[in-house]
Design a protein around this motif. Structure first.
Motif, short mmCIF file in Angstrom:
data_model
loop_
_atom_site.label_atom_id
_atom_site.label_comp_id
_atom_site.label_asym_id
_atom_site.label_seq_id
_atom_site.Cartn_x
_atom_site.Cartn_y
_atom_site.Cartn_z
N GLU A 279 52.01 35.32 38.49
CA GLU A 279 50.99 34.40 38.72
C GLU A 279 51.29 32.90 38.49
OE1 GLU A 279 47.24 35.28 37.02
OE2 GLU A 279 46.17 33.53 38.06
N GLN B 252 52.38 35.89 34.20
CA GLN B 252 52.32 34.48 35.03
C GLN B 252 53.48 33.67 34.33
OE1 GLN B 252 48.79 32.79 33.44
NE2 GLN B 252 49.20 32.93 31.47
N ASP C 120 48.15 27.72 42.10
CA ASP C 120 46.71 27.73 42.82
C ASP C 120 46.28 29.11 42.56
OD1 ASP C 120 48.62 29.34 43.93
OD2 ASP C 120 48.47 28.49 46.18
N GLY C 121 46.95 29.91 41.44
CA GLY C 121 46.40 31.18 41.09
C GLY C 121 47.01 32.53 41.99
N PRO D 273 49.14 30.16 37.69
CA PRO D 273 47.80 29.88 37.56
C PRO D 273 47.57 28.07 37.63
CG PRO D 273 48.84 30.21 35.19
CD PRO D 273 49.75 30.36 36.22
N SER D 274 46.40 27.68 37.99
CA SER D 274 46.10 26.17 37.87
C SER D 274 46.06 25.75 36.52
CB SER D 274 44.69 26.08 38.68
OG SER D 274 43.85 26.57 37.99
N ASP E 15 47.99 36.42 30.80
CA ASP E 15 46.70 35.63 30.71
C ASP E 15 45.64 36.90 30.25
OD1 ASP E 15 45.74 37.17 32.79
OD2 ASP E 15 45.58 35.64 34.22
N SER F 273 49.24 28.16 31.76
CA SER F 273 49.80 29.44 31.31
C SER F 273 49.72 29.53 29.67
CB SER F 273 51.14 29.87 31.66
OG SER F 273 51.14 29.93 33.22
N ASP G 242 45.43 29.48 29.39
CA ASP G 242 44.44 30.60 30.00
C ASP G 242 44.78 32.15 29.28
OD1 ASP G 242 46.78 31.77 30.90
OD2 ASP G 242 46.20 31.62 33.16
#
Ligand code: 5GP
Ligand code: 5GP
Length: 241
Positions: free
Chosen positions: A223, A192, A158-159, A225-226, A186, A39, A42
């Motif tokens: 979210e 996120q 994993d988004g 995120p990866s 993001d 995070s 991105d």
């Protein structure tokens, strides 16, 4: 007698000032703050991996921050102190692993650690010297495995989107304490999971229930995120302390 007073009074004044200075740096608890690298990286600002390479896909330490119960906090409490890299040379490899820097331009971490010590650590000088401050943060990090706690509850980087409440519950289940969750956005404006705040007593060793909620900027589903490939390794531009 007069000579004795001439010596004694300045000593008493110095002692009084020392007591006043020490107590003016008091605080009520610490926030132990960890960041999710995916995070940080991105966002529109992106990130730069440290000179030691891309960090693990795991939460990293952001800081150990003295705080007051009313939500305010002290900062930069000792202008006479410096950050001395050689004092933490025995901790460097652990800091690189657990407290990696992601800011640009690429650096070896010393700049981030120095910033955290001077801004936050100096406000806890009644508890820690510089070495003790970083050692305490590393010990706290070893006590909680946030990624494992989340994965145990089926929450993975994993988004996909997960409820903030479920995230808090999963961390409470693993640590015994309710965390604060901070979001950022993001580059597609999705909210996120960015940082996790746990509270620690003034000894810097025991997690406690937070006296107040940290600011969060996240609601509903967010979210996770990866930690993908948003970072850069701009080694040409790296700055060492
Ligand atoms: P931001 O404005 O991005 O939330 O925070 C910027 C910086 O201010 C943080 O990285 C941290 O150094 C400091 N900060 C923000 N909120 C808090 C807080 O609640 N307590 C403490 N001690 N520091 C904070
Ligand atoms: P704070 O927000 O704690 O006052 O300041 C963080 C400072 O450390 C900023 O100047 C930021 O550029 C720098 N920094 C270096 N590496 C990192 C990192 O990985 N995460 C964050 N949040 N800040 C970093």
């Amino acid at each position: 007698m007069e000579n004795g007073c001439r010596v004694l009074i300045p000593i008493l004044v110095i002692q009084l000032l020392a007591v006043l200075c020490a107590s003016s740096q008091d605080f009520d608890f610490f926030y132990f703050v960890q960041q999710w690298p995916g995070s940080y990286c991105d966002t529109r600002r992106s990130c730069c991996y440290p000179t030691t390479g891309k960090p693990d896909a795991d939460f990293g330490i952001h800081g150990l921050w003295p705080n007051y119960d009313d939500g305010s906090y002290p900062s930069n409490c000792d202008s006479s102190t410096r950050f001395v890299a050689s004092e933490i040379s025995d901790l460097t490899s652990s800091l690189q692993k657990y407290w990696p820097t992601l800011a640009c331009p690429t650096s070896n971490g010393l700049k981030f650690w120095s910033h955290e010590w001077l801004k936050h650590g100096t406000c806890a000088e009644s508890v820690f010297d510089q070495h003790g401050y970083f050692e305490a943060a590393l010990n706290l990090k070893k006590q909680v495995n946030l990624l494992q706690a989340l994965e145990n509850a089926g929450i993975k980087p994993d988004g996909r989107f997960y409820s903030v409440e479920k995230i808090k519950e999963a961390i409470k289940e693993a640590t015994g304490f309710t965390p604060g969750i901070e979001c950022n956005v993001d580059s597609s404006r999705n909210h996120q999971l960015y940082q996790v705040y746990l509270c620690v007593d003034t000894s810097g060793t025991n997690f406690i229930e937070c006296p107040i909620a940290s600011s969060s900027r996240c609601y509903g589903k967010i979210e996770f995120p990866s930690f993908g490939s948003h970072g850069r390794e701009d080694f040409l531009d790296h700055e060492e302390l």
